[in-house]
Structure formats: structure tokens, C-alpha cells
Design an enzyme around this catalytic site. Structure first.
Site, mmCIF file in Angstrom:
data_model
loop_
_atom_site.group_PDB
_atom_site.id
_atom_site.type_symbol
_atom_site.label_atom_id
_atom_site.label_comp_id
_atom_site.label_asym_id
_atom_site.label_seq_id
_atom_site.Cartn_x
_atom_site.Cartn_y
_atom_site.Cartn_z
ATOM 1 N N LYS A 255 0.812 -1.236 -0.003
ATOM 2 C CA LYS A 255 -0.036 -0.139 0.112
ATOM 3 C C LYS A 255 0.813 1.167 -0.167
ATOM 4 C CE LYS A 255 -4.003 -1.758 2.698
ATOM 5 N NZ LYS A 255 -5.097 -1.548 1.630
ATOM 6 N N ARG A 329 -10.278 -11.320 2.008
ATOM 7 C CA ARG A 329 -11.270 -12.456 1.470
ATOM 8 C C ARG A 329 -10.403 -13.720 1.571
ATOM 9 N NH1 ARG A 329 -11.444 -9.284 -3.886
ATOM 10 N NH2 ARG A 329 -10.895 -7.504 -2.799
HETATM 11 N N1 BES Z 1 -8.194 -3.576 4.274
HETATM 12 C C1 BES Z 1 -8.187 -3.348 3.066
HETATM 13 C C2 BES Z 1 -9.573 -2.345 2.615
HETATM 14 C C3 BES Z 1 -9.656 -1.324 3.393
HETATM 15 C C4 BES Z 1 -9.174 -0.213 2.821
HETATM 16 C C5 BES Z 1 -10.235 -0.666 4.531
HETATM 17 C C6 BES Z 1 -9.255 1.314 3.181
HETATM 18 C C7 BES Z 1 -10.482 0.281 5.100
HETATM 19 C C8 BES Z 1 -9.645 1.533 4.432
HETATM 20 C C9 BES Z 1 -8.240 -4.589 2.077
HETATM 21 O O1 BES Z 1 -7.751 -5.574 2.514
HETATM 22 C C10 BES Z 1 -7.711 -4.082 0.861
HETATM 23 O O2 BES Z 1 -6.567 -3.691 0.835
HETATM 24 N N2 BES Z 1 -8.467 -4.356 -0.202
HETATM 25 C C11 BES Z 1 -8.112 -3.694 -1.405
HETATM 26 C C12 BES Z 1 -8.551 -4.747 -2.550
HETATM 27 C C13 BES Z 1 -8.044 -4.550 -3.992
HETATM 28 C C14 BES Z 1 -6.401 -4.935 -3.875
HETATM 29 C C15 BES Z 1 -8.788 -5.643 -4.934
HETATM 30 C C16 BES Z 1 -8.558 -2.446 -1.644
HETATM 31 O O3 BES Z 1 -9.914 -2.107 -1.344
HETATM 32 O O4 BES Z 1 -7.918 -1.483 -2.297
HETATM 33 ZN ZN ZN Z 2 -5.628 -5.589 1.805
#
Ligand code: BES
Ligand code: ZN
Ligand code: ZN
Length: 479
Positions: A255, A329
Site C-alpha cells: 500500500k 477475503r
Molecule cells: N483492508 C483493506 C480495505 C480497506 C481499505 C479498509 C481502506 C479500510 C480502508 C483491504 O484488505 C484491501 O486492501 N482491499 C483492496 C482490494 C483490492 C486490492 C482488490 C482495496 O480495497 O484496495
Molecule cells: Zn488489503
């Protein structure tokens, strides 16, 4: 914060008394006499304060009767407690408002929840604790019998604060093992059954999706099962399942640095699961309940999983991991498949699953995805009552198709572009629940707040989901 109930008294001295009034309702003469004409009309959230007979009186507007909603009472209580905190009053007296169409117990419950929630502030990491003041008691004045409403509100408010307080711990403190320890403590206190599957157990059970996410971390994962009313086989069985990523760096699909600290909240689903089990057991709801969560960090390292890796999940399905940041997931796939084997009446999962959820619904409603209209309705109605509101999202077969993979059964992202990102994430979970009635709550938009709120502190974990799911379980158990 403790809540006491007393008969109305008019001989109070040197104290703070708060009173909620409907729009158009007359204030006592001592207030109208000192008020500029029209300064207070009782509009929603309007405040007027004056001193009379050594007491500080605060009047709070409830707005028009026809627009009234229960959350105004929580806001009233929260505002009162915040006022008391500002003025360093140990006690706050609140007159129980009487509102047409609502029972005194309903009003008392909302008042109790608002007061208890407003009293929580995370100061445990500050070295000078004395700089912070806390209102100790809210005393509700009424002739009505509100013991039941106050009890319910206290259990729910305290369970929600339990979630907020633990969630605030950063990832160097709240490790997966710490989550398991918290669950053990809860099990001991509330006489619950508990099983903690450690890394070696997960290997034997072939929980490969949990293990794959854990691969990049030096800390071992856990899968925890809490059981309420374990031996009462005559009662209907329900399950709540939570995502417990103690820190989500994204893994190799790392990230951006900005805001990454908020990924300590990626364990919210798991902690909320514990909060729900705590509330349900303390309210002694007539159900059996499984509280299940998987916990691990998601870290990049030489041993971390890579984009393109193919794993065989606990259910036997193969998954192509195209983005290591779509890890929630994966751990839920195994936790849900395990829970579905127990054939509960319904499974409700909670997860900070997708950033796309925030794009879709912002911070005011939780995304609800479900294969069952009854479970959805229970959650929707519970959301309106608790003000932890949900909105149902689609799960058509086209979204399920989007997860089909080139080289394995399914892939962990629906599209490169992130189209319908929260829906394809839910569709992925749907692959692992079989035909069990199920609802998924994507709480990514509500797990923490960054702005002022009348009964949740200005910044931090909200504990949203505890009151919602407990209320929904209560509704389902009555049908
Ligand atoms: N934990 C995150 C989702 C999230 C993002 C929660 C911002 C709270 C605030 C999750 O694991 C994630 O990173 N999801 C990705 C999925 C994508 C790579 C398909 C996302 O939402 O960017
Ligand atoms: Zn994630
Ligand atoms: Zn995550």
C-alpha cells in the site's frame, strides 16, 4: 461510566441537569426569563444553558415530533456527557424524555448507550493520565421503571467500548496472539467455550488461505472459535465471523505510505465479533452463538506470498492470488468454510474488506451483501433502530463470474480496474458458504471516524457493528 436511576428531585444543589425538549415545548420560567427571545426553539441538537438555584441547566432540542428518531436521544446523552466533561462534573443528571410512540425503556436504552459511548476516550497511551477528566455517573430521573432499558443499553454500550478500546491498540501491541488472549479472557469471564487453532493446527487442517496471508509475517496466525450456550443443543445456532488482519501493509502488492497507520483497524471485524459475543452472552439471548475469527498480519518479506501464487483453500477450491492486498477475503474464505460446516441458521461476517466500499457508501452506511432476504431484513431493521445503518448491495451471477480465474477456480480480485470492487469481494466470500443463509457486512467505511461526533470521540475506532448485529440476532431469534 455508570448509570443510576432516581425519582425526580427538585432539591438538587451544585449539579448539572440536562433536559431534552421537543420543538415548541415550553421551558421553565427561570430559563425563558434570561433567554433572548427566540434563542432556543427546541430544534434538533439546539442547546441552551443557564444557572438556576446553583444548578447548571442544559436544554437540548429534540426537534419536531414527526421527524424524531431514537438516535437524537443518543446524541442528547452524548452532548450532555461531553458538556459534563468540559465543565469537570463527576455527575450528570438527565431527565428521562417522554416521546410519543416510544416506550420509556427504549428511550432509556438509547440514553444509556449515548452516555456510555460518549464517556470513552482512548488515553491509555498518554503518559499524563491526570490531564483527562471523565464523567463518572449519569443519573436518569424518572418515575418510570426503566431498569431493563438501562441494563440493555449498558451491556451494549460497554461491549461497543470494549471493541473501541482494543481496536485502538496498534499492531506492535495487538498481535494475533493478543487477540487470542483477549478471546480467552472473555471466555473465562463470560463462561464461554473457546478453541484456539494455532499455526500447527491450521497446517494440519489445510487452512492454506489463512497460512498464505500469514506467510510474510514473523508472527503466527490464529483461528479462534468462541461458543455461547455451547451445550444447549435445543437452541438455534447462529454464527458471526470476523476479519482479523492486525496490520494490512498490502504485502508484496504494498500500500502507499499515506494513511497506512489506519490499517491497524483492519482487525475490526474480529474484535467486533468478540464484542457481539460479549453482548449476546451478557443479555442472555436464547440462541447458541459461534464467534469465529482468523487473525494474522499481512506483511511483505522474502517469505511472503507473491502475485500469481495459487493456493488450495480449506474448502478445496483453488485460488489465484493476483493481488496480495486482497487478503481479507482469503482468510475469510477459510474461516467461513469452516463455520458453514457447522450448519448454523445464519452466518453474519464483518470485515473491513474493501476501499471500494467507502467509494460506494462513504461513512454513513455499511454495505450489506446476502443470499437471504430474511437475514437481510433483520439487519436492515436492526440498522435503522441502532443507527448503525446498512444498505443492501447486489450479488448477481455476473459479479460471481468476474472472479473466474485463468489458471485456478477463482482469483482474489474481480478486475484489474477495481470495477464493483466491494461486490466482487463479497462474491468471492459467497463461494465459501455453500447454501447457509449468510450476510456479509463490509465495514471499511465505518470502523473509525476522523471528525467530530456527538457520542463517538472525535477520532478513532467506533465499535460500529456490535449493536447492529446483536439487535439483528435478537430479532432473528424471535421469529
Ligand atoms: N483492508 C483493506 C480495505 C480497506 C481499505 C479498509 C481502506 C479500510 C480502508 C483491504 O484488505 C484491501 O486492501 N482491499 C483492496 C482490494 C483490492 C486490492 C482488490 C482495496 O480495497 O484496495
Ligand atoms: Zn488489503
Ligand atoms: Zn485488509
Amino acid at each position: 461510566m455508570e448509570i443510576e436511576i432516581t425519582q425526580p428531585k427538585d432539591n438538587l444543589k451544585n449539579t448539572m441537569i440536562v433536559k431534552a425538549v421537543m420543538q415548541g415545548e415550553a421551558l421553565p420560567p427561570f430559563a425563558t426569563e434570561v433567554m433572548n427571545k427566540g434563542a432556543f426553539e427546541g430544534k434538533t441538537g439546539q442547546l441552551f444553558s443557564t444557572v438556576h438555584n446553583s444548578n447548571r441547566y442544559i436544554f437540548y432540542g429534540l426537534g419536531e415530533q414527526k421527524e424524531f428518531e431514537l438516535d437524537t436521544i443518543r446524541r442528547f446523552a452524548g452532548t450532555a456527557v461531553n458538556y459534563g466533561t468540559g465543565m469537570k462534573n463527576e455527575k450528570v443528571y438527565a431527565e428521562l424524555p417522554i416521546v410519543k410512540g416510544y416506550t420509556s425503556n427504549e428511550i432509556a436504552q438509547a440514553l444509556t448507550e449515548g452516555a456510555i459511548l460518549a464517556s470513552y476516550k482512548c488515553i491509555k497511551f498518554k503518559s499524563k493520565q491526570d490531564d483527562y477528566f471523565e464523567v463518572k455517573t449519569t443519573i436518569i430521573q424518572t418515575k418510570e421503571n426503566i431498569a431493563e432499558g438501562v441494563k440493555k443499553g449498558s451491556v451494549l454500550g460497554k461491549s461497543q467500548n470494549f471493541v473501541r478500546d482494543f481496536n485502538e491498540n496498534p499492531a506492535n501491541i495487538a498481535t494475533p496472539q493478543k487477540l487470542a488472549e483477549l478471546a480467552k479472557e472473555l471466555a473465562k469471564q463470560n463462561k464461554l467455550g473457546i478453541t484456539v487453532f494455532e499455526k500447527e493446527d491450521l497446517k494440519k487442517m489445510k487452512m492454506n488461505a489463512i497460512l498464505a496471508v500469514n506467510q510474510g509475517s514473523v508472527l503466527p496466525p490464529v483461528l479462534v472459535i468462541l461458543e455461547y450456550n455451547k451445550d444447549k443443543k435445543e437452541l438455534p445456532l447462529y454464527a458471526v465471523v470476523g476479519k482479523g488482519i492486525t496490520f494490512d501493509s498490502g504485502g508484496i502488492s504494498i500500500k502507499p505510505a499515506k494513511g497506512m497507520q489506519e490499517m491497524k483497524y483492519d482487525k475490526t471485524g474480529a474484535v467486533t465479533t468478540m464484542g457481539i459475543v460479549k453482548a449476546v452472552s451478557e443479555l442472555q439471548l436464547p440462541i447458541r452463538l459461534l464467534g469465529v475469527f482468523a487473525a494474522t498480519e499481512n506483511m511483505p518479506s522474502g517469505t511472503a506470498q507473491r502475485p500469481g501464487d495459487i493456493i488450495t483453500a480449506y474448502s478445496g477450491k483453488t485460488i489465484e492470488v493476483l493481488n496480495t492486498d486482497a487478503e481479507g477475503r482469503l482468510i475469510l474464505a477459510d474461516a467461513l468454510a469452516y463455520t458453514a460446516e457447522k450448519k448454523p441458521e445464519a452466518i453474519i461476517d464483518l470485515a473491513t474488506l474493501t476501499g471500494a466500499m467507502i467509494i460506494a457508501l462513504g461513512h454513513y452506511r455499511i454495505g450489506l451483501f446476502s443470499n437471504n432476504d430474511k437475514v437481510s431484513k433483520a439487519l436492515f431493521d436492526a440498522g435503522e433502530k441502532t443507527f448503525e445503518r446498512v444498505w443492501r448491495m447486489p450479488l448477481d451471477k455476473e459479479y460471481i463470474e468476474m472472479n473466474k480465474a485463468d489458471f485456478a477456480d477463482i482469483k482474489n480480485i474481480g478486475s484489474e480496474m477495481g470495477e464493483a470492487g466491494s461486490i466482487t469481494a463479497a462474491a468471492f466470500l459467497h463461494e465459501f458458504i455453500g447454501d447457509v443463509p449468510w450476510a456479509h457486512l463490509d465495514i471499511a467505511g465505518v470502523d473509525n471516524i476522523q471528525e467530530k461526533h456527538p457520542y463517538l470521540s472525535a477520532k478513532g475506532a467506533t465499535g460500529i457493528g456490535v449493536r447492529l448485529v446483536t439487535e439483528a440476532l435478537e430479532r432473528m431469534s424471535k421469529k
